[in-house]
Design an enzyme around this catalytic site. Structure first.
Site, mmCIF file in Angstrom:
data_model
loop_
_atom_site.group_PDB
_atom_site.id
_atom_site.type_symbol
_atom_site.label_atom_id
_atom_site.label_comp_id
_atom_site.label_asym_id
_atom_site.label_seq_id
_atom_site.Cartn_x
_atom_site.Cartn_y
_atom_site.Cartn_z
ATOM 1 N N GLU A 176 -9.656 -1.746 5.434
ATOM 2 C CA GLU A 176 -10.291 -1.469 6.722
ATOM 3 C C GLU A 176 -11.579 -2.296 6.855
ATOM 4 O O GLU A 176 -12.121 -2.763 5.850
ATOM 5 C CB GLU A 176 -10.644 0.028 6.797
ATOM 6 N N ASP B 241 0.828 -1.213 0.000
ATOM 7 C CA ASP B 241 0.000 0.000 0.000
ATOM 8 C C ASP B 241 0.859 1.259 0.000
ATOM 9 O O ASP B 241 2.071 1.196 0.213
ATOM 10 C CB ASP B 241 -0.955 -0.007 1.202
ATOM 11 N N ASN C 179 -7.699 -2.812 14.330
ATOM 12 C CA ASN C 179 -9.092 -3.054 13.949
ATOM 13 C C ASN C 179 -9.224 -4.261 13.020
ATOM 14 O O ASN C 179 -10.274 -4.481 12.427
ATOM 15 C CB ASN C 179 -9.674 -1.808 13.264
ATOM 16 N N HIS D 143 -7.466 -4.768 10.246
ATOM 17 C CA HIS D 143 -7.177 -4.538 8.819
ATOM 18 C C HIS D 143 -5.925 -5.292 8.380
ATOM 19 O O HIS D 143 -5.036 -5.570 9.192
ATOM 20 C CB HIS D 143 -7.097 -3.037 8.474
HETATM 21 P P1 PGA Z 1 2.238 -1.776 12.636
HETATM 22 O O1 PGA Z 1 1.071 -1.708 11.575
HETATM 23 O O2 PGA Z 1 3.177 -2.821 12.148
HETATM 24 O O3 PGA Z 1 2.880 -0.420 12.611
HETATM 25 O O4 PGA Z 1 1.613 -2.123 13.945
HETATM 26 C C1 PGA Z 1 0.513 -2.899 11.148
HETATM 27 C C2 PGA Z 1 -0.708 -2.626 10.296
HETATM 28 O O5 PGA Z 1 -1.385 -1.605 10.517
HETATM 29 O O6 PGA Z 1 -0.989 -3.446 9.418
#
Ligand code: PGA
Length: 239
Positions: free
Chosen positions: A142, A67, A135, A137
């Site tokens: 999302e 992304d 959450n 995702h």
């Molecule tokens: P993080 O993000 O590794 O910074 O916890 C993971 C994500 O949001 O997929």
């Protein structure tokens, strides 16, 4: 789904990096799906160590990242392109012409088609690294009413904005991103999802023990044939 609980981030990084490096040694021009965020950094650190020790080369490896933010120049310090360049690509022998990235400033529909075609032309993703959001995702898919397929432009949720705003000290965090869809992720031959820390515990439980629902996008991995979930004890606390 295979679930492994390990003691430290370092152990998790080593485990994931070993799977990746062994695969690269057997398939030097394989296709890796890569993720940003804090979670994969120990894995990238171990991959860099293996490269520096002369035990692996990434020069023929093709990569696709999950992304990118919309509205940031690619060279901005907070772009995911910059994150990957700084934390992995420039520290090993990746050839930047083999690096696939979504362009957050392109027309989303055309960009989605371009990325899908590029992944297909590369023969599909062999190993996809994933983190998970608080959450549930995966990438920037999302919680929503349906599973997406190819890349699409997403409005980021409040939970994601809260989690990632800490990285934006000069400009407000972008509200939109372009992300690989769930279908693109599920077509990877192997998936390694890493989750560490107590803030991920509920999402991890929903992913592994909950129903398969786009309200918890990661739950779709229950239906993947070869998904390895690497957790520390805090992230596994509610299982
Ligand atoms: P993080 O993000 O590794 O910074 O916890 C993971 C994500 O949001 O997929």
């Amino acid at each position: 789904m295979e679930v492994r609980v390990l003691r430290t981030n370092a152990e998790i990084g080593k485990t994931a990096a070993k799977i990746i490096c062994d695969y690269v040694n057997e398939n030097p021009s394989c296709v890796l799906g890569l993720a940003t965020g804090a979670t994969p950094l120990p894995t990238y650190g171990c991959m860099i160590d293996e490269y520096k020790a002369g035990r692996v080369s990434f020069k023929e490896v093709r990569t696709f990242n999950l992304d990118e933010y919309c509205g940031l120049p690619r060279e901005h310090k907070n772009s995911y392109y910059t994150f990957m360049a700084e934390n992995l690509f420039s520290k090993a022998d990746f050839d930047m012409k083999n690096v696939g990235f979504l362009d957050g400033n392109a027309d989303a529909e055309e960009e989605s088609r371009r990325y899908a075609d590029a992944i297909k032309a590369a023969g599909g993703i062999d190993i996809q690294i994933l983190g998970i959001g608080r959450n549930g995702h995966i990438a920037f898919n999302e919680p929503s009413d349906e599973f997406t397929d190819e890349a699409w432009k997403v409005k980021l949720s409040d939970s994601t904005i809260e989690a990632n705003s800490i990285y934006f000290d000069d400009i407000p965090m972008p509200r939109y991103a372009i992300t690989m869809g769930i279908g693109s992720i599920m077509r990877a031959k192997k998936i390694i999802l890493i989750a560490t820390g107590a803030s991920k515990a509920q999402a991890v439980r929903d992913m592994i023990n909950g129903e398969v629902t786009p309200r918890c996008p990661a739950s779709v991995l229950q239906q993947h044939k070869d998904a390895l979930i690497l957790l520390d004890e805090s992230a596994a606390a509610l299982l």
